[in-house]
Design an enzyme around this catalytic site. Sequence first.
Site, PDB file in Angstrom:
ATOM      1  N   ASP A   1       9.565   6.917  -7.573  1.00  0.00           N
ATOM      2  CA  ASP A   1       8.114   7.175  -7.533  1.00  0.00           C
ATOM      3  C   ASP A   1       7.771   8.287  -6.537  1.00  0.00           C
ATOM      4  O   ASP A   1       6.926   9.147  -6.818  1.00  0.00           O
ATOM      5  CB  ASP A   1       7.341   5.908  -7.147  1.00  0.00           C
ATOM      6  CG  ASP A   1       7.081   4.995  -8.335  1.00  0.00           C
ATOM      7  OD1 ASP A   1       7.120   5.480  -9.479  1.00  0.00           O
ATOM      8  OD2 ASP A   1       6.847   3.796  -8.123  1.00  0.00           O
TER       9      ASP A   1
ATOM     10  N   LYS B   1       8.604  -5.060  -9.231  1.00  0.00           N
ATOM     11  CA  LYS B   1       9.243  -3.960  -8.490  1.00  0.00           C
ATOM     12  C   LYS B   1       9.935  -4.421  -7.201  1.00  0.00           C
ATOM     13  O   LYS B   1      10.936  -3.846  -6.805  1.00  0.00           O
ATOM     14  CB  LYS B   1       8.210  -2.882  -8.161  1.00  0.00           C
ATOM     15  CG  LYS B   1       7.862  -1.983  -9.332  1.00  0.00           C
ATOM     16  CD  LYS B   1       6.845  -0.933  -8.883  1.00  0.00           C
ATOM     17  CE  LYS B   1       6.817   0.249  -9.823  1.00  0.00           C
ATOM     18  NZ  LYS B   1       6.007   1.354  -9.316  1.00  0.00           N
TER      19      LYS B   1
ATOM     20  N   GLY C   1      -5.757   3.736   0.293  1.00  0.00           N
ATOM     21  CA  GLY C   1      -5.017   2.652  -0.364  1.00  0.00           C
ATOM     22  C   GLY C   1      -3.682   2.423   0.312  1.00  0.00           C
ATOM     23  O   GLY C   1      -3.042   3.379   0.772  1.00  0.00           O
TER      24      GLY C   1
HETATM   25  P1  NAP Z   1      -1.430  -2.459  -5.603  1.00  0.00           P
HETATM   26  O1  NAP Z   1      -0.169  -2.681  -4.850  1.00  0.00           O
HETATM   27  O2  NAP Z   1      -2.062  -3.615  -6.322  1.00  0.00           O
HETATM   28  O3  NAP Z   1      -2.514  -1.836  -4.572  1.00  0.00           O
HETATM   29  C1  NAP Z   1      -3.840  -1.643  -4.962  1.00  0.00           C
HETATM   30  C2  NAP Z   1      -4.564  -0.822  -3.898  1.00  0.00           C
HETATM   31  O4  NAP Z   1      -5.901  -0.592  -4.341  1.00  0.00           O
HETATM   32  C3  NAP Z   1      -4.667  -1.540  -2.542  1.00  0.00           C
HETATM   33  O5  NAP Z   1      -4.661  -0.589  -1.516  1.00  0.00           O
HETATM   34  C4  NAP Z   1      -6.044  -2.214  -2.659  1.00  0.00           C
HETATM   35  O6  NAP Z   1      -6.647  -2.484  -1.430  1.00  0.00           O
HETATM   36  C5  NAP Z   1      -6.822  -1.126  -3.378  1.00  0.00           C
HETATM   37  N1  NAP Z   1      -8.004  -1.692  -4.022  1.00  0.00           N
HETATM   38  C6  NAP Z   1      -8.049  -2.452  -5.136  1.00  0.00           C
HETATM   39  N2  NAP Z   1      -9.340  -2.792  -5.409  1.00  0.00           N
HETATM   40  C7  NAP Z   1     -10.105  -2.238  -4.429  1.00  0.00           C
HETATM   41  C8  NAP Z   1     -11.500  -2.238  -4.147  1.00  0.00           C
HETATM   42  N3  NAP Z   1     -12.382  -2.876  -4.943  1.00  0.00           N
HETATM   43  N4  NAP Z   1     -11.940  -1.543  -3.081  1.00  0.00           N
HETATM   44  C9  NAP Z   1     -11.079  -0.897  -2.268  1.00  0.00           C
HETATM   45  N5  NAP Z   1      -9.738  -0.882  -2.469  1.00  0.00           N
HETATM   46  C10 NAP Z   1      -9.267  -1.544  -3.541  1.00  0.00           C
HETATM   47  O7  NAP Z   1      -1.248  -1.340  -6.721  1.00  0.00           O
HETATM   48  P2  NAP Z   1      -0.247  -0.078  -6.697  1.00  0.00           P
HETATM   49  O8  NAP Z   1       1.005  -0.438  -7.399  1.00  0.00           O
HETATM   50  O9  NAP Z   1      -0.177   0.416  -5.317  1.00  0.00           O
HETATM   51  O10 NAP Z   1      -1.027   0.942  -7.652  1.00  0.00           O
HETATM   52  C11 NAP Z   1      -2.228   1.557  -7.229  1.00  0.00           C
HETATM   53  C12 NAP Z   1      -2.712   2.525  -8.296  1.00  0.00           C
HETATM   54  O11 NAP Z   1      -1.775   3.576  -8.460  1.00  0.00           O
HETATM   55  C13 NAP Z   1      -2.868   1.890  -9.676  1.00  0.00           C
HETATM   56  O12 NAP Z   1      -4.028   2.418 -10.283  1.00  0.00           O
HETATM   57  C14 NAP Z   1      -1.623   2.363 -10.431  1.00  0.00           C
HETATM   58  O13 NAP Z   1      -1.846   2.456 -11.816  1.00  0.00           O
HETATM   59  C15 NAP Z   1      -1.432   3.743  -9.817  1.00  0.00           C
HETATM   60  N6  NAP Z   1      -0.044   4.224  -9.895  1.00  0.00           N
HETATM   61  C16 NAP Z   1       0.186   5.394 -10.539  1.00  0.00           C
HETATM   62  C17 NAP Z   1       1.472   5.901 -10.601  1.00  0.00           C
HETATM   63  C18 NAP Z   1       1.714   7.210 -11.311  1.00  0.00           C
HETATM   64  O14 NAP Z   1       2.860   7.475 -11.702  1.00  0.00           O
HETATM   65  N7  NAP Z   1       0.703   8.040 -11.435  1.00  0.00           N
HETATM   66  C19 NAP Z   1       2.544   5.211 -10.008  1.00  0.00           C
HETATM   67  C20 NAP Z   1       2.261   4.003  -9.341  1.00  0.00           C
HETATM   68  C21 NAP Z   1       0.955   3.506  -9.294  1.00  0.00           C
HETATM   69  P3  NAP Z   1      -6.458  -3.926  -0.731  1.00  0.00           P
HETATM   70  O15 NAP Z   1      -5.135  -3.858   0.001  1.00  0.00           O
HETATM   71  O16 NAP Z   1      -7.621  -4.046   0.162  1.00  0.00           O
HETATM   72  O17 NAP Z   1      -6.439  -4.954  -1.836  1.00  0.00           O
END
Ligand code: NAP
Length: 277
Positions: free
Chosen positions: A107, A70, A133
């Site tokens: 998004d 992305k 997050g």
């Molecule tokens: P990302 O950039 O990898 O960010 C992951 C986030 O989760 C970070 O804030 C991370 O914190 C936190 N995290 C991961 N493991 C953790 C743990 N054990 N304890 C506490 N915090 C934790 O991912 P993203 O792209 O932002 O996506 C995040 C979620 O949103 C995913 O589940 C994705 O599938 C979902 N999503 C959904 C849509 C939709 O259309 N519904 C769209 C986009 C994303 P740290 O910074 O501390 O690592």
Amino acid sequence: MTAQKIPLAGVIGSPISHSKSPQLHGHWLKTHGLPGYYIPMDVSSDNLRQVITTLPKMGFVGVNITIPHKEAVLGLADIVTDRATLIGAANTLIFRKDGKIQADNTDGYGFIENLKSGAPDWIPTQGPAAILGAGGAARAVIASLLDAGVPEILLSNRTRVRAEKLKSDFGNRVQVVDWVQAGNILEEVALVVNTSSLGMIGKPEMRVPLDGLRAGTVVTDLVYTPLKTRLLTTAEDLGCVTVDGLGMLLHQAVPAFERWFGVRPTVDSATRAAALR
Ligand code: NAP
């Protein structure tokens, strides 16, 4: 006379087999009786540039972009929309007729449309929002909430420095709250958004204490596998208005489908069923 080309679109990521976008766009193509195909493509970072510059020559009108590309695609586009620039990532590429590649990010649009449809009484200006997050998805959520007029965002992330970076990018309406304090902010806000991957199948469960949630607070989770996360189930039990994350995925696809295939699709129960199939 030249034959009309069948438009092609798709989604590029790695891995890609989990993506629901092929069912979703396939459903809209079918229900609108449109010619076209939507194809999932597993592409490595090393091959990304070559693939993206080749697709328009093969009849592709655009592609969705997902993890891990992305951010990288911004550097491959000729034109980047303001919202993609602000978010620092793109989820949609449009291969324009003039040969230029346009990068957009829908998004935030999908997030707000999902909230409007799932919590129609939510008024953005009525109170602060808590965001759990601070990854890539949080950037789109913050940009769209600030744009909608939310007065203050309380942002909490396990890795505090990531939240501080978002505050410096988005300004003083974003306040950072330590991760161990995250449970304490839930009672002060009108909206709670989980943008972390906690609660997703295969990831750890959300451990933030939720007992501070007040009845009537709108609670939404970006995680949509499972559809009902622990956050949503608990919030529902406490009388909150809950909105699941699948609708965001469906709504973010609407502007792209319209640009590529010329018809604006609607998000309804049949769309949800198609994406879940
Ligand atoms: P990302 O950039 O990898 O960010 C992951 C986030 O989760 C970070 O804030 C991370 O914190 C936190 N995290 C991961 N493991 C953790 C743990 N054990 N304890 C506490 N915090 C934790 O991912 P993203 O792209 O932002 O996506 C995040 C979620 O949103 C995913 O589940 C994705 O599938 C979902 N999503 C959904 C849509 C939709 O259309 N519904 C769209 C986009 C994303 P740290 O910074 O501390 O690592």
